[in-house]
Design a protein around this motif. Structure first.
Motif, short mmCIF file in Angstrom:
data_model
loop_
_atom_site.label_atom_id
_atom_site.label_comp_id
_atom_site.label_asym_id
_atom_site.label_seq_id
_atom_site.Cartn_x
_atom_site.Cartn_y
_atom_site.Cartn_z
N UNK B 27 -9.70 40.63 6.46
CA UNK B 27 -10.23 40.11 7.72
C UNK B 27 -9.42 38.92 8.19
N UNK B 28 -9.01 38.06 7.27
CA UNK B 28 -8.17 36.93 7.64
C UNK B 28 -6.87 37.39 8.28
N UNK B 29 -6.29 38.44 7.73
CA UNK B 29 -5.05 38.97 8.31
C UNK B 29 -5.32 39.51 9.71
N UNK B 30 -6.45 40.22 9.87
CA UNK B 30 -6.78 40.75 11.19
C UNK B 30 -6.99 39.61 12.19
N UNK B 31 -7.66 38.53 11.75
CA UNK B 31 -7.89 37.41 12.67
C UNK B 31 -6.55 36.74 13.01
N UNK B 32 -5.67 36.65 12.02
CA UNK B 32 -4.37 36.06 12.31
C UNK B 32 -3.63 36.87 13.37
N UNK B 33 -3.86 38.18 13.39
CA UNK B 33 -3.28 39.02 14.45
C UNK B 33 -3.73 38.56 15.83
N UNK B 34 -4.90 37.94 15.90
CA UNK B 34 -5.38 37.46 17.20
C UNK B 34 -4.45 36.39 17.78
N UNK B 35 -3.73 35.68 16.93
CA UNK B 35 -2.74 34.73 17.46
C UNK B 35 -1.71 35.46 18.30
N UNK B 36 -1.24 36.59 17.76
CA UNK B 36 -0.30 37.41 18.54
C UNK B 36 -1.00 37.94 19.78
N UNK B 37 -2.27 38.29 19.65
CA UNK B 37 -3.01 38.80 20.80
C UNK B 37 -3.12 37.78 21.91
N UNK B 38 -3.52 36.55 21.57
CA UNK B 38 -3.61 35.51 22.59
C UNK B 38 -2.24 35.24 23.21
N UNK B 39 -1.21 35.24 22.38
CA UNK B 39 0.13 34.99 22.89
C UNK B 39 0.49 36.03 23.96
N UNK B 40 0.22 37.29 23.66
CA UNK B 40 0.57 38.35 24.61
C UNK B 40 -0.31 38.29 25.84
N UNK B 41 -1.61 38.11 25.61
CA UNK B 41 -2.54 38.05 26.74
C UNK B 41 -2.12 36.98 27.73
N UNK B 42 -1.80 35.79 27.21
CA UNK B 42 -1.48 34.67 28.09
C UNK B 42 -0.07 34.80 28.68
N UNK B 43 0.87 35.23 27.85
CA UNK B 43 2.24 35.33 28.35
C UNK B 43 2.32 36.38 29.45
N UNK B 44 1.78 37.56 29.19
CA UNK B 44 1.83 38.62 30.18
C UNK B 44 1.01 38.30 31.42
N UNK B 45 -0.06 37.56 31.23
CA UNK B 45 -0.94 37.25 32.35
C UNK B 45 -0.50 36.07 33.19
N UNK B 46 0.59 35.42 32.78
CA UNK B 46 1.09 34.28 33.53
C UNK B 46 2.39 34.66 34.23
N UNK B 47 2.92 33.71 34.96
CA UNK B 47 4.16 33.98 35.69
C UNK B 47 5.33 34.07 34.72
N UNK B 48 6.34 34.79 35.19
CA UNK B 48 7.53 34.97 34.37
C UNK B 48 8.20 33.65 34.02
N UNK B 49 8.15 32.71 34.94
CA UNK B 49 8.92 31.48 34.74
C UNK B 49 8.37 30.63 33.61
N UNK B 50 7.15 30.90 33.14
CA UNK B 50 6.58 30.15 32.03
C UNK B 50 6.34 31.01 30.80
N UNK B 51 6.96 32.17 30.75
CA UNK B 51 6.69 33.10 29.65
C UNK B 51 7.03 32.48 28.31
N UNK B 52 8.21 31.89 28.21
CA UNK B 52 8.63 31.33 26.93
C UNK B 52 7.77 30.13 26.58
#
Lengths: 482, 482, 482
Positions: B27-52
Motif C-alpha cells: 500500500x505504501x508503494x501504491x501511495x507513493x505512486x500518487x506522487x507521480x499522479x499529482x505530478x502528471x495531473x498538475x503538469x498536464x493541467x497547467x500551461x506548457x510554460x510552467x511544465x518543468x
C-alpha cells in the motif's frame, strides 16, 4: 516435543514460504515496471526524431532478454549450466554444499526466475541510455542478447551464488556493482566506441552541412520532459521491488532463529521470527526512500552554488544516483548512513557528469554517471558500512578491488560484444542489399546508423513512423500498408 | 491446553504479522505512486510554460518530505517527540496505556514509517495544485518542509494516535479530514495569499501589456490532457493503497476474537480470524471503487443539465472527489452508502468549483474543491455513517465541529507558514544579489515569482529548459553547460 | 491425533486464506491499471482531434462498469441472480453442490468482486478500441452498461461458475475466450456496424471535401506514440495480475493435498502445500513473460521478411497478442509451449491485421486482431495443451466449437446492443433539440457522431477542450466557464 514442534514448524515454514514468495513476486512486477521507466526516461530525454527508435530499443530488448535469459542466463545463475561446470574446472567457481542445520525456506523456482529476469532486463537496459541516438538497432539487440545470456549471469553467479568466487568475499546487497556498475560501465564502453551523436561537442559538424534535410532537425535536445520525469518516478517505484525483494532473493534461513528459546511465549517467538523476516525488509524500504531524497538535496545544493538555473533532468538523475548508491548497502545501512550515501552519491553523479562533458563522451541519458560511477563508488566504498561504522581496512580494500574488477569486466566485455556486433553488421551489410543495411561510408564503425539516418531521425528512416502528429505536419505517416 | 494454544498462537500471530505488513508495504508503494499522479495531473493541467516547474515542485517536495518527515514528523506522530511532551503538558495530548488483554499485532516500525511518509507526502502535494503557476519554488519548498515536519504530524497525532486529543472522539478512517481537508484548506490559504495567475479573472491585465515577450504565451490553459488523465488514474490506483492499507495502519487486535469458541472446528476459527482481518479490508476496496464511479455520474449529470460539453478535467476531478469522500468512512460504509457518498461528493465538488470561480480565487488544478471542500463535507457529514444509518446527533455535531477545526487549522497554519516564507524570501532577496532572487517590484508579496518570470514561464526563466522540443522551436535549450 | 491436526489445520487454512486473498487483491489493482493502459494505448494511437474523447470513453466506461457490474453483473457471475434462476429453468445452467471432502479456502467475497470487476472492465474496454473515433459517446456508454451488466457476466458464469453449462467442458484459464475473444468479436461487430472513419479506405471522401474546416485536420494518424507505448507496458504489467491472480480466483481446495502422508516431516508437508499453492502461480508468471517476448520475435520476423520498416505499434500489439494467446493456457503450458503459443499468436495477429485491411474494416487500435482473432485461436487451439502434448481430438473439437460459440455470442450480442443503442440515440435525438444530439443526415446509423463532429474532432465539438496547447494555437480553449 516432537508433535508440537512438528506442527509449529509446518505452519511457520508455510507462513514464511508464502510471505517471501508473495513479496518477491510483487517485487518482480515492480522491477518490470522499470522497463517502462527506462523507456520513458530515455524517450523523453532524447530528441523527437528518435523517439520511436528509443521505444523500440527499450521494448524489444526486454523481449530479447526474456528469451535469452530464460534459456541461457538463468541456468548460469543457478549453477546448472555447462559454462559453470567449465568455470568450476578452471577454478572460477566453487562447489559448496548446503550445510545449514535448519530448514532453509527457498523461493519457488519460477518466481525466482521471474525476479532474476527483471534484474537482467534492468541491467541490459541501463546500457541503452548511453548508446542511444546513433546505434544500429540490430547491433544493440545483439548486445542485449549476449548481455542477458552470458555477461550479466556470469557476474551475478560469481557474486550471489554460493558457488561463485566472490560469494562471501564482497557484499553487494541488490547490485550496485553487479547490476548498475556492470551496466553503467558497459554503457560507457558503448558510448566511447560509438562516438558522439552528430552535433554533440561539434562532432560531425561537416556532415550536418552536407546532409541538411528539408524539414529535418539537427537538434538533440530532450523533447518531452514530463514523460521523462514520469519515467524517473517509475524507476523509483520499481526500486522498492529491486531492493526490498532482494531481501528474500536467496530465501530465508530458519536456523538462525532459536525456536526453542521462548517456547512458552508464543507471541514472542512469532515476533522474533517475524522481525527477522520483515525487520530487515522494513529497513531496506526506509533506506531506499531516504537515499534518493538526500541525493536530490545534494544536486540542488550544487546548482545553488554554481548557477541559478535548476535543471530538472539533473535533479531527477540525482535521485536515481541516490537509489543506485543505496542498492549495495540497503540491508546494512542505518537511516543516517543512507542519507550520507545519498548525499555523496549525488555529488559523485555531478562530478561524473562534468567529467563526461569534459571528456567529450556522449552519454545522452547519463547512464554512466548515474549507474556506472555511482555504482562503483557506492558499491566499492559503502557496501560494507554498517550502523556502527566498522570498516575493516582489508575487507574494504577487497570490496573496492573486486568492485572495480566487476566494472572493468563490464567495460571490456561490452567492448568485445560491440566489436563483434560491429563485425556482424558488416557481414550482414555485405550479404544483404536492402536499403536498411546499406550503410554507406561510416565515420568509424558499423555499429552506427548512417549519418543520413541519424540526421533525419531513425523514426522516419527505420520505422516509417512519426512519434507525434501533434503539429499535423505529417498526416498519414504512421500507417502501415500491406 | 497450553501447548496447543501456544502452537496455535504462534502460527496465528506470525500469519497475521506477515499479512498486515505485506499489505501495508505494498500500500505504501501504491501511495507513493500518487506522487507521480499529482505530478502528471498538475503538469498536464497547467500551461506548457510552467511544465518543468510543476515537475520540480512535485518531485522535490517528496524529497523534502522524505527528509523532514523522517527526522521531525514521524516522532511526533508516534508520540516520541519533545513537541508531544509539551502538548501533554499543555493538555493537548493524553497519556494512555495499552490495556488490551490480548496480543496486538503491530506493524514493523520501518514499514509504518514508510506508509506514513507516503501519507505525509500526499498531504503536502495536495497544496501544490492550488499555488502552482506563480509561487516561488523556494517558498513552496519551505512550506513543504514545515508541513511535513510539523503541521501534518500534529494533526495526524491528534486524530490517530491513542494519546491524541481527538482519538476516539472523531472518526476519520484514512484521512478525509486529516489528509485531504487539511491539505485542501492549506492550499486555499495559499491560493488566496498568492492571488491569481496573471491573466486569470483579468488579474494583472496591465502587466500582460507591459511585459509582452517575443514568442512567449500568456495562455494558462491546460497543455497536456492525456498525461493529466493518466495522473488521475495513478491517484485512483494509489487510493487503493491509501484506504486499504489504512485498515492495518494501527495493527490488529487479536483479543477481539474469541479463540476458544470453536476450538474443535479449526477451519471455522481460521475463517473467523481471517474474515475479521480481511473482511473489512475487502469492504474498503469495494467502497473505494464504487464511490468514484458514482461521483463521475454525478458530475456527468451536472453537465447534462447545464451544458452540452463534457469537460474531461471536471469528470476526472469528480472521480477524485468521490475518492476523497469515501476516505473517511471506507471502513464503515455499505456499498449503497458508498454510492451515495460518491454522488454527493461529486455534487459538492461542482458547487465548490463554481464558488471558487465566483470568488475569483485561482486554484489552477482544483485542489480546494476536490480535497478541501469534499474532505470537510464527507469527513464531517459521513464519517460516522454506518450500514444501519445510526447517526447520533451529538456525535455528528462533534464530528462536524472538530472536522471544521482541523480544516481551519490547516488554513491558518498555512497562512502563517506562507507569511513566514514570504518574509524569508524577502530577507534572502536582500542578502543575495543573484538574478534569481532579484524580484523587482512585486504586486503583493514575496511568495510570487516576478511578473516577467511568470509571463515568460518559469521553465525558461528558472530552469533554463523547455519541456518539449516537439515544435523544434528551441533546439538546444535543454542542455546544461558547465 | 485430533488436537494436533486441528492446530495444524487452523494455521494452514489461515495462511492459505491470507496468501490467496492478498495476491488476488494486488492482482485486482494490477488489472485496474489496465484501464489506464487501454486509455493510453487508444488515445496515443488515435488522432489528436479525438484524444479527449478517447480518454472520456475509457474513463467513463470503467465507472459505468463499476456501477452496473456491482448491481447486475456480479450476482449473475455468482449465480445469485434471477437471470440465473431462469437459465436453470431453461436448462442453460446446472445446480451443483459442493461435494469436496476437504475444506475449500475461498476468497473474501468483496475481494472476489473487486477482482471480477477489473475483469469485466477490461472486457468492456477491449471493444472501445474498435469503435473509437466515430461512435457517439452515449451509444458507447449504453453498450458498456449492457456488456457489464449482462453479456460478460452470462458468459463468465457459463464457463467459470460450477453451475455453468460449459464448466468443466472447456478450459479457459484466465479468459482468452471469455474476456478477449468475447470483447474482440464484440468490437468487430461494432466496427462493422459503424463503418470506417472518414478518410480510411477512402470512405466518405466526398464528405471531406464538403466539410473542410479551417484549421481542422482530416488525419487519422496516431498522434502520440510514446504514451501509446506506455499503455502497452501497463497492459503487460496488468496481465501479471490478470493471469497470476486467476490462479486463485476460484479459491484453493485443500483436499487435494494428503495431509497425513508426511506428518513427521513438517517442512516437507508445508513445502508440498506451498508448492501446490504457489507452484502453479510461478508457472503462470513465467508463461505470461515468455509468450509476449516470443510473439514480438514473431512480428519482428514478419517485418524482416516483408519490409525494412519496423512499425512499433505492430510490435507492441504483437506482445499483446502473445499475452492474449497464453491467457487460456497459462496454468498448463510449459515454458517451451508458452514460447510456441507466443510465436503463433504473433503470426495470427499479423494475418488478422492483413485480413482487416483487405476487408476494409476499420479497427483503429487493432482490438479484433489482438483480442478477437488471437483469443479465438489460442483459446480454441491451445487451451488444452499441457506439457506432455496430450491433445485428445474430441476434447479439442469441443473446445474449438464452444470457443467459436462464445466469440459468435459476443459478435451477435454486440450487434443487438449496438442496434438498440442506435434506436435509443434516434429516440433521444427526436426528443431533444440540443446541438449535441442534432445529428443531421447520417450516412448509416445513429451510432455515429455527425460528419462535421468527426472531421473537426470530437474534442472541440463535444468536450470543448483541446488535448494539447503545445502549439499555443488555441489558448484558453480548455477553460470551463459557468
Amino acid at each position: 516435543m516432537g508433535g508440537d514442534l512438528a506442527s509449529y514448524d509446518r505452519s511457520l515454514i508455510f507462513g514464511v514460504y508464502s510471505t517471501i514468495n508473495v513479496i518477491v513476486f510483487m517485487s518482480g512486477v515492480l522491477i518490470f515496471m522499470m522497463q517502462a521507466g527506462f523507456m520513458m526516461l530515455e524517450t523523453g530525454g532524447m530528441s523527437r526524431k528518435n523517439a520511436i527508435n528509443n521505444i523500440f530499443k527499450n521494448f524489444v530488448d526486454a523481449c530479447v532478454c526474456g528469451i535469452f535469459f530464460y534459456w541461457f542466463g538463468y541456468p548460469i545463475l543457478t549453477g546448472d549450466s555447462i559454462l559453470v561446470d567449465w568455470m568450476r574446472e578452471m577454478g572460477f567457481a566453487h562447489t559448496t554444499e548446503n550445510t545449514s542445520p535448519g530448514p532453509i525456506v527457498t523461493l519457488n523456482d519460477d518466481i525466482s526466475l521471474f525476479f532474476n529476469f527483471a534484474f537482467a532486463a534492468t541491467c541490459v537496459t541501463i546500457c541503452s541510455g548511453a548508446v542511444t541516438g546513433r546505434i544500429a538497432p540490430y547491433a544493440y539487440l545483439f548486445f542485449g542478447a549476449v548481455f542477458s545470456a552470458l555477461i550479466y549471469p556470469v557476474v551475478a553467479f560469481t557474486v550471489w551464488n554460493p558457488d561463485g568466487m566472490l560469494y562471501g568475499v564482497i557484499h553487494d546487497f541488490a547490485g550496485s556493482l553487479v547490476v548498475h556498475g556492470l551496466g553503467g560501465f558497459a554503457g560507457l564502453a558503448g558510448a566511447i566506441m560509438l562516438r558522439p551523436r552528430i552535433g554533440e561537442f561539434n562532432f560531425g559538424r561537416g556532415q550536418i552541412d552536407s546532409y541538411r534535410f528539408a524539414g529535418s532537425s539537427i537538434s538533440n535536445a530532450a523533447h518531452n520532459i514530463p514523460i521523462s520525469a514520469l519515467g524517473v518516478f517509475f524507476l523509483w517505484i520499481g526500486w522498492y521491488g529491486f531492493n526490498a525483494g532482494s531481501t528474500f532473493a536467496a530465501g530465508f534461513d530458519l536456523s538462525e532463529i532459536d525456536l526453542s528459546a521462548t517456547q512458552d511465549q508464543p507471541d514472542m517467538i512469532a515476533n522474533a521470527i517475524f522481525e527477522q523476516l520483515i525487520g530487515g525488509f522494513g529497513q531496506v524500504v526506509i533506506n531506499t526512500t531516504l537515499a534518493p531524497c538526500a541525493a536530490v538535496f545534494s544536486v540542488l545544493a550544487f546548482f545553488m552554488v554554481t548557477q541559478n538555473k535548476y535543471n530538472i533532468s539533473d535533479l531527477m538523475n540525482g535521485a536515481l544516483a541516490g537509489l543506485v548508491g543505496i542498492t549495495a548497502n540497503a540491508d546494512a545501512a542505518t537511516a543516517p548512513i543512507a542519507v550520507l550515501i545519498g548525499v555523496l552519491s549525488g555529488a559523485v553523479y555531478v562530478i561524473a557528469v562534468i567529467f563526461m562533458f569534459r571528456a567529450k563522451i556522449d552519454d545522452p541519458i547519463g547512464a554512466f554517471p548515474v549507474h556506472g560511477a555511482v555504482g562503483l563508488f557506492a558499491g566499492g566504498m559503502f557496501a560494507l558500512t554498517t550502523g556502527d561504522m566498522e570498516l575493516g581496512p582489508i575487507v574494504f580494500g577487497t570490496q573496492m578491488f573486486y568492485g572495480a574488477m566487476i566494472c572493468m569486466f563490464g567495460f571490456l566485455s561490452a567492448l568485445v560484444t560491440f566489436w563483434v556486433a560491429s563485425r556482424l553488421m558488416y557481414v550482414i551489410k555485405k550479404l544483404g542489399n536492402s536499403q536498411y543495411f546499406d550503410y554507406g561510408p561510416m565515420p568509424r564503425n558499423h555499429l552506427r546508423v548512417t549519418p543520413e539516418q541519424e540526421l533525419a531521425g531513425m523514426d522516419l528512416e527505420l520505422h516509417g513512423q512519426d512519434a507525434y502528429s501533434i503539429n499535423l505536419t505529417a498526416p498519414g505517416k504512421a500507417k502501415t500498408t500491406f
